[in-house]
Design a protein around this motif. Structure first.
Motif, PDB file in Angstrom:
ATOM      1  N   GLU A 132       6.368  94.733 -15.133  1.00 51.32           N
ATOM      2  CA  GLU A 132       6.941  94.644 -16.494  1.00 51.32           C
ATOM      3  C   GLU A 132       5.862  94.604 -17.815  1.00 51.32           C
ATOM      4  O   GLU A 132       6.352  94.648 -18.815  1.00 51.32           O
ATOM      5  N   TYR A 133       4.934  94.065 -17.219  1.00 47.52           N
ATOM      6  CA  TYR A 133       3.914  93.803 -18.490  1.00 47.52           C
ATOM      7  C   TYR A 133       3.120  94.953 -18.951  1.00 47.52           C
ATOM      8  O   TYR A 133       2.422  95.071 -19.863  1.00 47.52           O
ATOM      9  N   SER A 188       1.004  93.705  -2.679  1.00 50.54           N
ATOM     10  CA  SER A 188       1.130  93.831  -3.790  1.00 50.54           C
ATOM     11  C   SER A 188       1.237  95.368  -4.135  1.00 50.54           C
ATOM     12  O   SER A 188       2.220  95.927  -4.571  1.00 50.54           O
ATOM     13  N   SER A 195      -0.139  86.830 -16.949  1.00 49.42           N
ATOM     14  CA  SER A 195       1.127  87.340 -17.466  1.00 49.42           C
ATOM     15  C   SER A 195       1.177  86.832 -18.720  1.00 49.42           C
ATOM     16  O   SER A 195       1.892  87.552 -19.820  1.00 49.42           O
ATOM     17  N   GLU A 238      -2.462  88.797  -6.056  1.00 50.94           N
ATOM     18  CA  GLU A 238      -0.992  88.304  -6.098  1.00 50.94           C
ATOM     19  C   GLU A 238      -0.500  88.504  -7.389  1.00 50.94           C
ATOM     20  O   GLU A 238       0.843  88.902  -7.529  1.00 50.94           O
ATOM     21  N   GLU A 239      -1.037  88.239  -8.449  1.00 49.08           N
ATOM     22  CA  GLU A 239      -0.701  88.403 -10.017  1.00 49.08           C
ATOM     23  C   GLU A 239      -0.264  89.955 -10.170  1.00 49.08           C
ATOM     24  O   GLU A 239       0.647  90.215 -10.680  1.00 49.08           O
ATOM     25  N   GLY A 272       0.756  92.165  -8.605  1.00 47.61           N
ATOM     26  CA  GLY A 272       2.056  92.566  -7.624  1.00 47.61           C
ATOM     27  C   GLY A 272       3.358  92.479  -8.329  1.00 47.61           C
ATOM     28  O   GLY A 272       4.412  92.822  -8.358  1.00 47.61           O
ATOM     29  N   ASN A 273       3.328  91.420  -9.529  1.00 45.42           N
ATOM     30  CA  ASN A 273       4.257  91.028 -10.327  1.00 45.42           C
ATOM     31  C   ASN A 273       3.955  91.605 -11.837  1.00 45.42           C
ATOM     32  O   ASN A 273       4.749  91.133 -12.673  1.00 45.42           O
ATOM     33  N   LYS A 329       4.903  96.380  -2.942  1.00 47.28           N
ATOM     34  CA  LYS A 329       5.874  95.960  -4.086  1.00 47.28           C
ATOM     35  C   LYS A 329       6.023  97.079  -4.918  1.00 47.28           C
ATOM     36  O   LYS A 329       7.099  97.482  -5.505  1.00 47.28           O
TER      37      LYS A 329
END
Length: 589
Positions: A79-80, A112, A37, A72-73, A75-76, A115
């Motif tokens: 926004e990036y 992920s 991130s 895991e990363e 999945g979030n 999500k």
């Protein structure tokens, strides 16, 4: 974090990232993944989409630990890459991760992907997500087809009606897959999928799949359909559940595999709640009795834990005529695990049956369980007695069960003694001071000399709670003299217990009690030959100081007795004694 916070990394070269992710050390690569991130912020959304994501897409050949962190990363990561509009660009590396051999990596990739699918538009779902799902569903290797089963629910409601038809047909194919692992994955996800589908479609398309999976040749597949049954029943009306699910439920209860019957027993309250009181009363009582009498101890253990929860859905007469006879048999079950499970839950029947039936039917069972040879059974029944007390009152409880409780106060298993100690303050409050002093007071003092430290520690806390219950005057006359007498015992453990008890009880007594009774004993132990006692004396002073400050009459004692004692301890040859004395002096001001 935002771009402004990424100091000199705004021109972070992709080559550096490549080097970090290709390092020989797994921990180094893992740390690089966890910094994705930060790196993405440094690169900016355009370079992240154009360079970072493609690179990650090609970096799937790595240690499982690194791949798990990557799944895991990602999945979030929406926004990036520029927000929802570009969320689909993350799908490719996750698709690769969803097909790897390691189960944990695949599961995290599916999580992920789910999500991300929830934030995609219908166009993105149709153009990117559905093709991905089709590729995984048609994969040559079972791992991709297994992952596909977990992805149908996420994209279904956003898809067009025509695509929804395709998805249901595709899922149907997976439920009929030759590989048991794929059918297991389909069974695991059928309930989630059903909740995204209109009820009329569930009846036509999903229930036939459920029935087929519930009859699968592999019991590892069949047992997973139990939770599907609950999920589908929650979509249907109570009458529809009876029509479409009841026959399959009956088959499950008598399934040849004990593992399937265990899952039914473990989820029986959920099933009763899902199908409603009418179906439960008319059709499930005998099924539940069947499980309580099952040949396998594991099934009886699971079913016994469901007794009070299930009893809420049937009337009192059915409990007395059908369930209670089974409970009586379980109290003497050959398996200690069954009896232990029952002991944890049986008290939950008391509020349902009421005072009269509890007194007549349950109290004898409680007494039997309190005398069980297996300590966990005794422990479990003791820990739940307050539920019974609320229903029948302390008089009946004490008359029927107190002799057994008193006997357990000396139980050879320390955990049982500990459970009794925890229960004593509640019991004391209900019994009253006279009854307590006569029947339980001596036990409370004897625990202070118990060979197990945890018991002695709990006993000191128990004395404080009893002081709060019966008052300082009672403590001053009844227990404080006995505690202080132990301060002169030749065995240092008794003297140590005195200090522990004093320190624990101090906040619950008055400054005058400390002045007249407790402080002389503490002062005397300042010169004890055992260093452990001396540093606990210093810790005790730290607790006594705030209490002594509460009264103008006892404040002068801080200068005349406490500080001189602490100054003496501060000069002690033992480092720990010095430390705690200094600490107490600082607290004393």
């Amino acid at each position: 974090m935002n771009a402004a916070e990424v100091e000199d990394d705004s021109l972070y070269p992709i080559a550096v990232l490549l080097d970090e992710l290709r390092a020989d050390d797994v921990n180094f690569r893992l740390n690089a993944i966890r910094r994705l991130s930060t790196i993405a912020l440094a690169l900016g959304v355009q370079r992240t989409r154009d360079e970072l994501i493609p690179f990650l897409d090609e970096s799937i050949d790595d240690e499982d630990e690194v791949l798990l962190a990557l799944a895991e990363e990602l999945g979030n990561f929406v926004e990036y890459v520029g927000g929802k509009e570009y969320g689909h660009v993350i799908l490719n590396p996750l698709e690769n991760l969803a097909a790897v051999e390691e189960t944990l990596v695949r599961e995290k990739a599916v999580e992920s992907l789910t999500k991300i699918a929830e934030v995609l538009s219908q166009k993105q779902i149709e153009e990117y997500y559905i093709p991905l799902l089709k590729r995984l569903s048609a994969g040559d290797w079972f791992t991709s087809r297994t992952s596909a089963c977990g992805l149908f629910a996420a994209g279904y409601q956003t898809a067009t009606p025509a695509t929804q038809d395709e998805l249901r047909n595709s899922f149907k194919q997976l439920t009929q897959d030759d590989t048991p692992m794929v059918r297991r994955a389909a069974a695991s996800n059928l309930g989630k999928f059903a909740k995204k589908i209109p009820k009329e479609v569930v009846i036509v398309d999903i229930i036939p799949l459920f029935n087929k999976l519930a009859q699968d040749e592999q019991d590892s597949v069949r047992l997973l359909t139990v939770e599907d049954l609950v999920a589908i029943a929650e979509v249907l009306t109570k009458e529809e559940s009876k029509t479409y699910l009841l026959q399959t439920l009956r088959s499950m209860v008598s399934d040849k595999s004990w593992r399937v019957r265990y899952m039914i027993a473990e989820n029986f309250v959920k099933i009763a709640e899902a199908v409603g009181e009418e179906v439960t009363r008319d059709d499930l009582v005998l099924a539940f009795v069947h499980l309580l009498k099952d040949n396998e101890a594991e099934v009886r253990t699971a079913a016994s834990g469901q007794v009070p929860g299930f009893a809420k859905y049937v009337d009192k007469q059915l409990i007395l005529s059908h369930i209670l006879p089974c409970v009586k048999d379980l109290v003497t079950d050959t398996s200690q695990h069954v009896r232990a499970s029952l002991a944890t839950k049986i008290s939950g029947l008391a509020p349902i049956l009421g005072k009269e039936a509890t007194t007549e039917h349950l109290l004898p069972l409680f007494l039997q369980l309190l005398k069980d040879e297996f300590p966990d059974v005794r422990l479990n029944i003791i820990s739940k007695l307050d539920e019974v007390n609320k229903v029948i009152g302390i008089d009946l409880l004490s008359q029927n069960l107190l002799p057994a409780i008193v006997e357990l106060a000396e139980d050879k298993q320390w955990r049982v003694r500990l459970a009794i100690i925890d229960y004593i303050p509640l019991l004391a409050r209900q019994l009253g001071v006279d009854f307590f002093d006569e029947r339980l007071g001596n036990h409370c003092m004897s625990w202070l000399g118990d060979p197990v430290y945890s018991i002695r520690e709990a006993a000191t806390v128990n004395l404080r709670k009893l002081t709060e219950t019966f008052g300082v005057e009672w403590a001053k006359n009844t227990i404080i003299p006995k505690v202080l007498a132990m301060g002169n015992h030749p065995n240092y453990l008794y003297r140590m217990t005195t200090i522990f008890a004093i320190t624990t009880m101090a906040p619950a007594v008055t400054p005058e009690v400390i002045r007249d009774h407790i402080l002389p004993t503490v002062n005397n132990l300042v010169s004890d030959p055992i260093p452990n006692i001396r540093f606990n004396v210093a810790k005790s002073y730290e607790v006594l100081i705030p209490v002594l400050r509460q009264s103008p009459e006892t404040v002068p004692l801080l200068d005349t007795q406490v500080k001189p004692a602490l100054n003496k301890l501060r000069e002690d040859p033992d480092a720990d004694v010095k430390y705690f004395a200094e600490k107490a002096l600082l607290a004393g001001g």
